[in-house]
Design an enzyme around this catalytic site. Structure first.
Site: not given
Ligand code: GLA
Length: 375
Positions: A159, A264
């Site tokens: 990020e 994710e």
């Molecule tokens: C982000 C992070 C993850 C997690 C998500 C929410 O995407 O990369 O590690 O914290 O947020 O669970």
């Protein structure tokens, strides 16, 4: 003496009823990409029996939901063993090895879930560039080095971009400058030359941020720095991003000469409580009865809509199976999804393929259907 036919009848009576074995997700997609899940300790310490069984049956890749984040694995300001806590991370890696899974490390450099001391000197003042680079290198060499040859791929930087594609003003950026990303990848490569290395971010389907990610990857490649894949988090909503936006981003990444990993995946079915879609863990909102409508179960029409949404997403992924090497869900069952508490705490969400009891939902069937459709 019993007649043969009577014996046969008795045998049938006493045989356990044949339960139709559910095809594992990982089998259904084995020619396409790995299927992963993010694990909390209940799964990898095998204390959650139902969840652990699902993980073993359906998934061939794993990511630790929280246990390798800086605040967990390196909680104290000490470069030696006193600074680190490897207890859960060790168990996580051992679980993956025991079950022959592709093991992801998550995540080395991020602005969230990192203790404040990381960016400060002994007097509590901001650390300088050289000091922070040294600390970053020490952390990466220690963590990646410990699991060298055992963890197969790392989310190296998480990020780093704003929604408009510019660099996020994180303490990493402010203190080191934008080459903190290049340095993090170099250190990770130094620590384990064989490991796959990823840049991981959310909202990469939206053009401005996607272009930022493309620039970032191009820059790394121009400098000869190893990056294996872009990690697209894919914390999706029911209507955003559109299938077309997902497709456009994959097409844009194709030209870069890196793979794509979906890192994710989940689908938020609840009404939006933030103006823009975000997966920024610092975002907070209030839960209201209107924003938490399914406390006693997800209605059939919503189950169907979620199934349709998952089918549309997987249809795009499958179309790009030559580019995508892994699709990881952010969790296993709805019960423990982070989306029950994000961005508003205490809601009842239904973002995954397995319900709170671990039973496959219509969305599971829809995803399996897509797998069959492309064969
Ligand atoms: C982000 C992070 C993850 C997690 C998500 C929410 O995407 O990369 O590690 O914290 O947020 O669970």
């Amino acid at each position: 003496m019993l007649k043969r036919s009577t014996m046969a009848c008795l045998l049938i009576l006493f045989l356990p009823a044949a339960v139709p074995a559910q095809t594992p997700l990982k089998e259904a997609f084995k020619k396409d990409f790995r299927i992963g899940a993010a694990l909390n300790p209940g799964y990898f310490t095998e204390t959650d029996a139902v969840g652990t069984a699902l993980v073993k049956q359906h998934f061939n890749a794993i990511t630790p939901e929280n246990d390798m984040k800086w605040e967990r694995i390196h909680p104290r300001p000490d470069a030696g063993p006193a600074g680190y806590n490897f207890e859960n991370a060790d168990k996580y890696v051992a679980f993956g090895e025991k079950n022959g899974m592709f093991i992801i490390g998550h995540c080395l450099v991020w602005h969230s879930q990192v203790p404040r001391w990381v960016f400060q000197n002994a007097e509590g003042k901001p650390l300088d560039r050289a000091g922070l680079l040294q600390r970053m290198r020490e952390h990466i060499l220690t963590v990646v080095g410990r699991y060298k040859g055992r963890v197969n791929g790392w989310d190296v930087v998480n990020e780093a971009l704003n929604e408009d594609g510019t660099m996020r003003k994180s303490p990493w950026f402010d203190i080191i400058g934008d080459d903190y990303i290049a340095r993090a990848f170099e250190y990770a490569h130094e620590a384990d030359p064989q490991a796959e290395l990823y840049y991981n971010d959310y909202n990469l389907e939206y053009e401005a941020k996607r272009n930022g990610a493309i620039e970032l990857v191009k820059k790394l490649k121009q400098q000869g720095i190893k990056i294996t894949a872009i990690g697209t988090q894919s914390h999706d909503k029911m209507d955003r991003p559109t299938a077309q936006q997902i497709e456009d981003s994959l097409n844009a990444f194709k030209a870069l000469g890196v793979k794509v990993v979906v890192t994710e995946l989940d689908v938020d079915v609840l009404p939006a409580v933030t103006r823009q879609p975000t997966a920024d863990v610092s975002a907070r909102a209030e839960a209201t009865p209107n924003s938490n409508p399914y406390t006693s179960g997800l209605p059939d029409d919503m189950q169907k809509a979620l199934a349709k949404r998952y089918a549309e997403i997987f249809a795009v992924f499958l179309k790009h199976k030559d580019l995508i090497t892994r699709v990881t869900f952010w969790g296993v069952t709805d019960r423990y999804s982070w989306l029950n508490n994000f961005p508003a705490a205490g809601r009842t969400n239904y973002p995954l393929l397995f319900d709170r009891e671990g039973k496959p939902k219509p969305a599971f069937d829809a995803v399996m259907q897509e797998a069959k459709a492309v064969k």
